[in-house]
Design a protein around this motif. Structure first.
Motif, PDB file in Angstrom:
ATOM      1  N   ASP A  44       0.900  -1.327   0.204  1.00  0.00           N
ATOM      2  CA  ASP A  44       0.016   0.063   0.177  1.00  0.00           C
ATOM      3  C   ASP A  44       0.664   1.492   0.365  1.00  0.00           C
ATOM      4  O   ASP A  44       1.081   1.763   0.910  1.00  0.00           O
ATOM      5  N   LYS A  47      -2.008   7.054  -1.470  1.00  0.00           N
ATOM      6  CA  LYS A  47      -3.442   6.954  -0.994  1.00  0.00           C
ATOM      7  C   LYS A  47      -4.363   8.450  -1.199  1.00  0.00           C
ATOM      8  O   LYS A  47      -2.980   9.287  -2.447  1.00  0.00           O
ATOM      9  N   ASP A  78      -5.522   4.289   3.756  1.00  0.00           N
ATOM     10  CA  ASP A  78      -5.722   3.492   2.098  1.00  0.00           C
ATOM     11  C   ASP A  78      -5.854   2.128   2.126  1.00  0.00           C
ATOM     12  O   ASP A  78      -6.874   1.435   1.442  1.00  0.00           O
ATOM     13  N   TYR A  80      -5.429  -0.447   0.070  1.00  0.00           N
ATOM     14  CA  TYR A  80      -5.440  -0.827  -1.419  1.00  0.00           C
ATOM     15  C   TYR A  80      -4.373  -1.495  -1.819  1.00  0.00           C
ATOM     16  O   TYR A  80      -2.974  -0.338  -1.540  1.00  0.00           O
ATOM     17  N   ASP A  82      -1.211  -1.393  -4.492  1.00  0.00           N
ATOM     18  CA  ASP A  82      -0.624  -0.523  -5.006  1.00  0.00           C
ATOM     19  C   ASP A  82      -0.190  -1.580  -5.536  1.00  0.00           C
ATOM     20  O   ASP A  82       0.913  -1.559  -7.331  1.00  0.00           O
ATOM     21  N   THR A 328      -5.716  -8.797  -6.019  1.00  0.00           N
ATOM     22  CA  THR A 328      -7.220  -8.226  -5.863  1.00  0.00           C
ATOM     23  C   THR A 328      -8.211  -9.635  -5.643  1.00  0.00           C
ATOM     24  O   THR A 328      -9.083  -8.487  -4.838  1.00  0.00           O
ATOM     25  N   THR A 331      -7.852  -6.196  -2.816  1.00  0.00           N
ATOM     26  CA  THR A 331      -8.970  -4.829  -3.074  1.00  0.00           C
ATOM     27  C   THR A 331     -10.857  -5.155  -3.311  1.00  0.00           C
ATOM     28  O   THR A 331     -10.851  -4.630  -3.036  1.00  0.00           O
ATOM     29  N   ILE A 334     -11.810  -5.073  -0.172  1.00  0.00           N
ATOM     30  CA  ILE A 334     -11.180  -3.866   0.953  1.00  0.00           C
ATOM     31  C   ILE A 334     -12.586  -2.464  -0.099  1.00  0.00           C
ATOM     32  O   ILE A 334     -13.010  -2.237   0.688  1.00  0.00           O
ATOM     33  N   MET A 335     -13.079  -3.184  -0.986  1.00  0.00           N
ATOM     34  CA  MET A 335     -13.829  -2.697  -1.855  1.00  0.00           C
ATOM     35  C   MET A 335     -15.343  -2.746  -1.297  1.00  0.00           C
ATOM     36  O   MET A 335     -16.616  -2.164  -1.155  1.00  0.00           O
TER      37      MET A 335
END
Length: 367
Positions: A44, A47, A78, A80, A82, A328, A331, A334-335
Protein backbone atom coordinates in the motif's frame (compact mmCIF):
# COMPACT_ATOMS: atom_id res chain seq x y z
CA UNK A 1 5.58 -7.54 -8.54
CA UNK A 2 7.64 -7.12 -5.39
CA UNK A 3 9.14 -10.11 -3.61
CA UNK A 4 10.54 -9.58 -0.13
CA UNK A 5 13.25 -12.12 0.64
CA UNK A 6 14.28 -12.70 4.23
CA UNK A 7 12.85 -13.80 7.54
CA UNK A 8 13.94 -13.62 11.14
CA UNK A 9 17.50 -14.64 11.96
CA UNK A 10 17.70 -14.52 15.71
CA UNK A 11 17.50 -11.86 18.35
CA UNK A 12 15.91 -12.25 21.75
CA UNK A 13 15.19 -8.88 23.30
CA UNK A 14 15.11 -7.35 19.82
CA UNK A 15 14.25 -9.44 16.76
CA UNK A 16 16.76 -9.51 13.91
CA UNK A 17 15.52 -9.62 10.32
CA UNK A 18 17.17 -10.23 6.95
CA UNK A 19 14.31 -8.23 5.43
CA UNK A 20 12.39 -5.77 7.63
CA UNK A 21 8.83 -6.25 8.80
CA UNK A 22 6.17 -3.75 9.77
CA UNK A 23 4.15 -4.34 12.91
CA UNK A 24 0.65 -2.90 12.96
CA UNK A 25 -0.89 -1.59 16.16
CA UNK A 26 -4.54 -2.54 15.89
CA UNK A 27 -5.87 -3.62 19.27
CA UNK A 28 -8.96 -5.77 18.66
CA UNK A 29 -9.68 -6.14 22.37
CA UNK A 30 -9.04 -9.88 22.30
CA UNK A 31 -6.28 -9.60 24.93
CA UNK A 32 -4.29 -11.95 22.70
CA UNK A 33 -2.25 -9.40 20.77
CA UNK A 34 -2.20 -5.67 20.18
CA UNK A 35 0.34 -5.86 17.36
CA UNK A 36 1.14 -8.24 14.49
CA UNK A 37 3.08 -8.31 11.21
CA UNK A 38 1.56 -6.91 8.02
CA UNK A 39 3.34 -7.12 4.67
CA UNK A 40 0.41 -5.20 3.18
CA UNK A 41 2.26 -2.12 4.44
CA UNK A 42 4.84 -2.62 1.69
CA UNK A 43 2.16 -2.98 -1.00
CA UNK A 44 0.00 0.00 0.00
CA UNK A 45 2.27 2.75 -1.32
CA UNK A 46 -0.19 5.51 -2.21
CA UNK A 47 -3.34 7.06 -0.83
CA UNK A 48 -5.50 9.81 -2.24
CA UNK A 49 -5.76 13.06 -0.32
CA UNK A 50 -8.18 15.57 -1.85
CA UNK A 51 -7.79 13.81 -5.18
CA UNK A 52 -3.99 13.84 -5.08
CA UNK A 53 -1.87 10.70 -4.75
CA UNK A 54 0.43 10.89 -1.73
CA UNK A 55 2.68 8.41 0.07
CA UNK A 56 0.77 6.24 2.55
CA UNK A 57 3.05 5.67 5.52
CA UNK A 58 0.32 4.14 7.75
CA UNK A 59 1.04 6.85 10.34
CA UNK A 60 -1.41 9.60 9.48
CA UNK A 61 -1.22 11.21 12.94
CA UNK A 62 2.58 11.26 12.86
CA UNK A 63 3.12 9.75 16.31
CA UNK A 64 5.48 7.01 15.13
CA UNK A 65 2.98 4.22 15.87
CA UNK A 66 2.07 2.55 12.59
CA UNK A 67 -1.39 1.29 11.62
CA UNK A 68 -2.73 2.38 14.97
CA UNK A 69 -6.31 1.57 15.95
CA UNK A 70 -7.00 1.91 19.63
CA UNK A 71 -9.52 3.56 21.91
CA UNK A 72 -7.35 6.68 21.83
CA UNK A 73 -7.35 7.02 18.05
CA UNK A 74 -6.58 5.49 14.70
CA UNK A 75 -4.46 6.10 11.63
CA UNK A 76 -6.27 6.80 8.39
CA UNK A 77 -5.08 4.32 5.80
CA UNK A 78 -5.85 3.44 2.18
CA UNK A 79 -5.16 -0.33 2.45
CA UNK A 80 -5.35 -0.97 -1.32
CA UNK A 81 -2.29 -2.88 -2.62
CA UNK A 82 -0.54 -0.79 -5.28
CA UNK A 83 1.94 -3.57 -6.11
CA UNK A 84 1.63 -7.34 -5.96
CA UNK A 85 3.62 -8.41 -2.91
CA UNK A 86 4.89 -11.69 -1.53
CA UNK A 87 7.62 -12.82 0.84
CA UNK A 88 10.06 -15.69 1.01
CA UNK A 89 10.67 -15.67 4.77
CA UNK A 90 14.04 -17.42 4.39
CA UNK A 91 16.15 -17.62 7.53
CA UNK A 92 19.38 -18.66 5.84
CA UNK A 93 20.99 -19.03 2.41
CA UNK A 94 20.11 -22.74 2.26
CA UNK A 95 16.39 -21.98 2.43
CA UNK A 96 16.79 -19.26 -0.19
CA UNK A 97 18.63 -21.58 -2.58
CA UNK A 98 16.09 -24.37 -2.15
CA UNK A 99 13.20 -21.98 -2.75
CA UNK A 100 14.77 -20.74 -5.99
CA UNK A 101 15.19 -24.33 -7.16
CA UNK A 102 11.65 -25.23 -6.11
CA UNK A 103 10.07 -22.27 -7.92
CA UNK A 104 12.02 -22.99 -11.12
CA UNK A 105 11.02 -26.65 -10.96
CA UNK A 106 7.37 -25.72 -10.44
CA UNK A 107 7.16 -23.22 -13.27
CA UNK A 108 8.96 -25.47 -15.77
CA UNK A 109 7.39 -28.86 -15.01
CA UNK A 110 3.83 -28.32 -13.71
CA UNK A 111 2.04 -27.31 -16.91
CA UNK A 112 -0.28 -30.01 -18.23
CA UNK A 113 0.27 -32.40 -15.34
CA UNK A 114 -2.75 -34.36 -14.11
CA UNK A 115 -1.90 -33.79 -10.45
CA UNK A 116 -2.31 -30.03 -10.84
CA UNK A 117 -5.99 -30.51 -11.67
CA UNK A 118 -6.67 -31.68 -8.13
CA UNK A 119 -7.33 -29.88 -4.86
CA UNK A 120 -7.33 -31.24 -1.33
CA UNK A 121 -9.78 -29.45 0.98
CA UNK A 122 -9.67 -30.03 4.73
CA UNK A 123 -12.28 -28.86 7.24
CA UNK A 124 -14.63 -29.55 10.11
CA UNK A 125 -17.02 -27.80 12.47
CA UNK A 126 -14.92 -24.72 13.18
CA UNK A 127 -17.30 -23.16 15.71
CA UNK A 128 -19.24 -26.02 17.35
CA UNK A 129 -22.51 -24.67 18.69
CA UNK A 130 -25.73 -26.58 19.12
CA UNK A 131 -27.65 -23.56 17.84
CA UNK A 132 -25.52 -23.32 14.67
CA UNK A 133 -26.48 -25.90 12.02
CA UNK A 134 -23.42 -25.21 9.86
CA UNK A 135 -20.05 -26.97 9.81
CA UNK A 136 -18.21 -23.78 8.97
CA UNK A 137 -14.88 -25.14 7.77
CA UNK A 138 -16.52 -27.76 5.59
CA UNK A 139 -18.82 -25.17 4.01
CA UNK A 140 -15.79 -23.06 3.11
CA UNK A 141 -14.17 -26.05 1.46
CA UNK A 142 -17.33 -26.87 -0.49
CA UNK A 143 -17.52 -23.28 -1.73
CA UNK A 144 -13.94 -23.39 -3.01
CA UNK A 145 -14.68 -26.81 -4.51
CA UNK A 146 -17.55 -25.34 -6.54
CA UNK A 147 -15.35 -22.54 -7.87
CA UNK A 148 -12.52 -24.86 -8.85
CA UNK A 149 -14.82 -27.26 -10.65
CA UNK A 150 -15.55 -24.40 -13.06
CA UNK A 151 -11.97 -24.70 -14.35
CA UNK A 152 -11.79 -28.48 -14.28
CA UNK A 153 -10.12 -28.96 -10.91
CA UNK A 154 -11.47 -31.85 -8.85
CA UNK A 155 -11.47 -31.73 -5.06
CA UNK A 156 -10.75 -34.45 -2.54
CA UNK A 157 -12.42 -33.46 0.72
CA UNK A 158 -11.20 -34.50 4.15
CA UNK A 159 -13.97 -33.75 6.64
CA UNK A 160 -14.45 -34.53 10.30
CA UNK A 161 -18.19 -35.03 9.71
CA UNK A 162 -17.72 -38.11 7.51
CA UNK A 163 -14.53 -39.43 9.15
CA UNK A 164 -12.38 -38.81 6.08
CA UNK A 165 -10.34 -36.59 8.42
CA UNK A 166 -9.29 -38.58 11.47
CA UNK A 167 -5.69 -37.46 11.92
CA UNK A 168 -2.53 -36.15 10.25
CA UNK A 169 -1.95 -39.27 8.15
CA UNK A 170 -5.13 -38.58 6.17
CA UNK A 171 -3.68 -35.20 5.18
CA UNK A 172 -0.20 -36.58 4.49
CA UNK A 173 -1.55 -39.34 2.26
CA UNK A 174 -3.86 -37.08 0.24
CA UNK A 175 -1.25 -34.38 -0.39
CA UNK A 176 1.45 -36.93 -1.21
CA UNK A 177 -0.63 -38.12 -4.16
CA UNK A 178 -0.20 -34.67 -5.69
CA UNK A 179 -2.48 -31.64 -5.86
CA UNK A 180 -2.37 -28.18 -7.38
CA UNK A 181 -4.21 -26.55 -4.49
CA UNK A 182 -4.45 -27.28 -0.78
CA UNK A 183 -7.07 -25.63 1.41
CA UNK A 184 -7.19 -25.81 5.21
CA UNK A 185 -10.20 -24.16 6.89
CA UNK A 186 -10.33 -24.23 10.68
CA UNK A 187 -8.19 -23.17 13.62
CA UNK A 188 -4.48 -22.74 14.03
CA UNK A 189 -1.41 -21.49 15.80
CA UNK A 190 2.15 -21.02 14.52
CA UNK A 191 2.85 -24.74 14.94
CA UNK A 192 -0.37 -26.54 13.99
CA UNK A 193 -3.74 -26.52 12.25
CA UNK A 194 -6.87 -28.39 13.40
CA UNK A 195 -10.64 -28.49 13.39
CA UNK A 196 -13.46 -30.11 15.36
CA UNK A 197 -15.87 -32.97 14.75
CA UNK A 198 -19.50 -31.79 14.61
CA UNK A 199 -20.64 -30.19 17.87
CA UNK A 200 -17.52 -31.37 19.72
CA UNK A 201 -15.40 -28.43 20.78
CA UNK A 202 -13.20 -30.58 23.01
CA UNK A 203 -11.76 -32.72 20.21
CA UNK A 204 -9.11 -31.40 17.82
CA UNK A 205 -8.12 -33.19 14.60
CA UNK A 206 -5.37 -31.85 12.37
CA UNK A 207 -1.66 -31.70 11.69
CA UNK A 208 1.40 -29.95 13.08
CA UNK A 209 4.78 -29.02 11.69
CA UNK A 210 6.44 -32.10 13.16
CA UNK A 211 4.40 -34.20 10.72
CA UNK A 212 5.59 -32.32 7.64
CA UNK A 213 8.62 -34.53 7.03
CA UNK A 214 6.19 -37.32 6.09
CA UNK A 215 5.02 -35.54 2.93
CA UNK A 216 6.27 -37.30 -0.21
CA UNK A 217 4.95 -35.05 -2.97
CA UNK A 218 8.26 -34.32 -4.70
CA UNK A 219 7.67 -32.18 -7.79
CA UNK A 220 3.93 -31.79 -7.05
CA UNK A 221 3.65 -28.60 -5.02
CA UNK A 222 0.27 -27.01 -4.27
CA UNK A 223 -0.68 -23.40 -3.64
CA UNK A 224 -1.82 -23.61 -0.02
CA UNK A 225 -4.60 -21.61 1.65
CA UNK A 226 -4.56 -21.76 5.46
CA UNK A 227 -7.70 -20.61 7.23
CA UNK A 228 -6.81 -20.36 10.91
CA UNK A 229 -5.25 -18.08 13.51
CA UNK A 230 -1.51 -17.34 13.49
CA UNK A 231 -0.52 -20.11 11.04
CA UNK A 232 1.58 -17.61 9.09
CA UNK A 233 3.03 -15.78 12.10
CA UNK A 234 6.53 -15.90 10.67
CA UNK A 235 8.23 -14.04 13.52
CA UNK A 236 8.25 -17.13 15.76
CA UNK A 237 11.52 -18.68 16.90
CA UNK A 238 12.77 -21.31 19.29
CA UNK A 239 14.85 -18.47 20.76
CA UNK A 240 11.63 -17.11 22.23
CA UNK A 241 12.00 -19.78 24.93
CA UNK A 242 14.81 -17.65 26.33
CA UNK A 243 12.34 -14.90 27.20
CA UNK A 244 11.96 -16.34 30.68
CA UNK A 245 9.58 -13.68 31.93
CA UNK A 246 7.11 -14.53 29.15
CA UNK A 247 7.75 -18.27 28.92
CA UNK A 248 4.27 -19.43 29.96
CA UNK A 249 2.54 -17.23 27.39
CA UNK A 250 5.04 -18.07 24.64
CA UNK A 251 4.68 -21.80 25.21
CA UNK A 252 0.88 -21.66 25.30
CA UNK A 253 0.75 -19.68 22.04
CA UNK A 254 3.33 -21.97 20.34
CA UNK A 255 5.49 -18.94 19.59
CA UNK A 256 8.53 -21.13 20.24
CA UNK A 257 8.01 -23.01 16.97
CA UNK A 258 11.29 -22.97 14.99
CA UNK A 259 9.33 -21.63 12.00
CA UNK A 260 5.67 -20.94 11.36
CA UNK A 261 3.28 -23.50 9.88
CA UNK A 262 2.70 -21.33 6.80
CA UNK A 263 6.37 -20.86 5.99
CA UNK A 264 7.54 -24.33 7.04
CA UNK A 265 5.18 -26.05 4.59
CA UNK A 266 6.59 -23.88 1.79
CA UNK A 267 10.32 -23.83 2.49
CA UNK A 268 10.79 -27.63 2.63
CA UNK A 269 13.00 -28.94 -0.15
CA UNK A 270 11.34 -31.42 -2.54
CA UNK A 271 8.00 -31.56 -0.69
CA UNK A 272 5.25 -29.42 0.81
CA UNK A 273 3.71 -26.39 -0.92
CA UNK A 274 4.99 -23.86 -3.45
CA UNK A 275 3.36 -20.94 -1.60
CA UNK A 276 0.94 -20.33 1.24
CA UNK A 277 -1.52 -17.65 2.28
CA UNK A 278 -2.56 -17.29 5.90
CA UNK A 279 -2.84 -15.08 8.96
CA UNK A 280 -0.02 -13.54 10.96
CA UNK A 281 -2.43 -12.84 13.82
CA UNK A 282 -5.75 -13.83 15.31
CA UNK A 283 -8.15 -14.69 12.50
CA UNK A 284 -11.88 -14.09 12.55
CA UNK A 285 -14.94 -15.86 11.19
CA UNK A 286 -18.70 -15.50 11.38
CA UNK A 287 -21.27 -18.10 12.40
CA UNK A 288 -24.95 -18.74 11.83
CA UNK A 289 -27.09 -16.66 9.48
CA UNK A 290 -27.57 -13.47 11.44
CA UNK A 291 -28.62 -11.43 8.40
CA UNK A 292 -31.31 -14.00 7.54
CA UNK A 293 -30.44 -14.15 3.85
CA UNK A 294 -30.24 -17.94 3.68
CA UNK A 295 -26.46 -17.91 3.17
CA UNK A 296 -24.20 -19.03 6.03
CA UNK A 297 -22.39 -16.01 7.42
CA UNK A 298 -19.14 -17.96 7.50
CA UNK A 299 -19.01 -17.60 3.69
CA UNK A 300 -19.94 -13.92 3.66
CA UNK A 301 -17.64 -12.25 6.15
CA UNK A 302 -14.06 -12.03 7.43
CA UNK A 303 -11.74 -15.01 6.95
CA UNK A 304 -14.36 -17.23 5.38
CA UNK A 305 -15.07 -14.66 2.70
CA UNK A 306 -11.50 -13.71 1.85
CA UNK A 307 -10.30 -17.31 1.58
CA UNK A 308 -13.17 -18.25 -0.70
CA UNK A 309 -12.72 -15.11 -2.76
CA UNK A 310 -9.18 -16.19 -3.67
CA UNK A 311 -10.53 -19.30 -5.39
CA UNK A 312 -13.31 -17.33 -7.09
CA UNK A 313 -10.79 -14.81 -8.44
CA UNK A 314 -8.63 -17.62 -9.83
CA UNK A 315 -11.54 -19.51 -11.38
CA UNK A 316 -13.88 -16.74 -12.53
CA UNK A 317 -11.60 -13.74 -13.10
CA UNK A 318 -8.85 -15.83 -14.67
CA UNK A 319 -6.05 -14.44 -12.51
CA UNK A 320 -3.31 -17.08 -12.67
CA UNK A 321 -0.26 -15.11 -11.52
CA UNK A 322 -0.16 -15.75 -7.79
CA UNK A 323 0.49 -12.18 -6.65
CA UNK A 324 -2.27 -10.87 -8.89
CA UNK A 325 -4.72 -13.46 -7.60
CA UNK A 326 -3.79 -12.55 -4.04
CA UNK A 327 -3.77 -8.78 -4.65
CA UNK A 328 -7.08 -8.82 -6.52
CA UNK A 329 -8.65 -10.76 -3.66
CA UNK A 330 -7.46 -8.13 -1.20
CA UNK A 331 -8.77 -5.33 -3.41
CA UNK A 332 -12.16 -6.99 -3.77
CA UNK A 333 -12.41 -7.44 -0.01
CA UNK A 334 -11.47 -3.81 0.65
CA UNK A 335 -14.06 -2.59 -1.85
CA UNK A 336 -16.80 -4.74 -0.32
CA UNK A 337 -15.85 -4.18 3.32
CA UNK A 338 -14.09 -0.79 3.72
CA UNK A 339 -11.53 -1.45 6.46
CA UNK A 340 -11.71 2.02 7.99
CA UNK A 341 -15.34 1.28 8.87
CA UNK A 342 -14.73 -1.93 10.80
CA UNK A 343 -11.76 -2.90 12.94
CA UNK A 344 -11.99 -6.62 12.18
CA UNK A 345 -12.19 -6.00 8.43
CA UNK A 346 -9.01 -3.94 8.79
CA UNK A 347 -7.28 -6.74 10.66
CA UNK A 348 -8.47 -9.34 8.14
CA UNK A 349 -6.63 -7.66 5.26
CA UNK A 350 -3.61 -6.53 7.27
CA UNK A 351 -2.74 -9.98 8.59
CA UNK A 352 -3.43 -12.02 5.41
CA UNK A 353 0.07 -12.66 4.07
CA UNK A 354 1.41 -14.37 0.95
CA UNK A 355 4.51 -16.45 1.67
CA UNK A 356 5.72 -17.19 -1.83
CA UNK A 357 6.79 -15.67 -5.13
CA UNK A 358 4.15 -13.13 -6.25
CA UNK A 359 5.20 -13.54 -9.89
CA UNK A 360 4.61 -17.31 -9.79
CA UNK A 361 2.60 -18.64 -12.72
CA UNK A 362 -0.03 -20.86 -11.11
CA UNK A 363 0.08 -24.13 -13.02
CA UNK A 364 3.42 -23.32 -14.65
CA UNK A 365 4.38 -22.34 -18.20
CA UNK A 366 4.16 -24.46 -21.35
CA UNK A 367 7.54 -25.88 -22.30
Amino acid sequence: YVMLVGGRHGGIGTEKWWCPVRYTHLDDGSHWEASYISDLYYADIYKYDNGNATFDDWDSNGNGIFAEWKMTGRDKMDFYPDVYIGRLACRNSYEAQKMVEKIITYETTTYGQDWFKKMVGIGGDTFPDQSDPYYDGELSILESKDYMEEVGIETTTLFTSDNTLTGPDDIINAVSQGCGFLNFEGHGNPMSWANHPPYDGDTWIGIDVMDFHKFSNTGMYPVCMIGGCHNSQFNVSILNLLKFGEIKDIYYKSEWSPESFGWWIVRMADKGAIASIGNTGLGYGAIGDNNDDGIPDTLQFYGGFIDGEFFRVYAEEGKDILGETYGTTLTNYIMKFPPMEDQIDAKTVEEWVLLGDPSLKIGGYPS
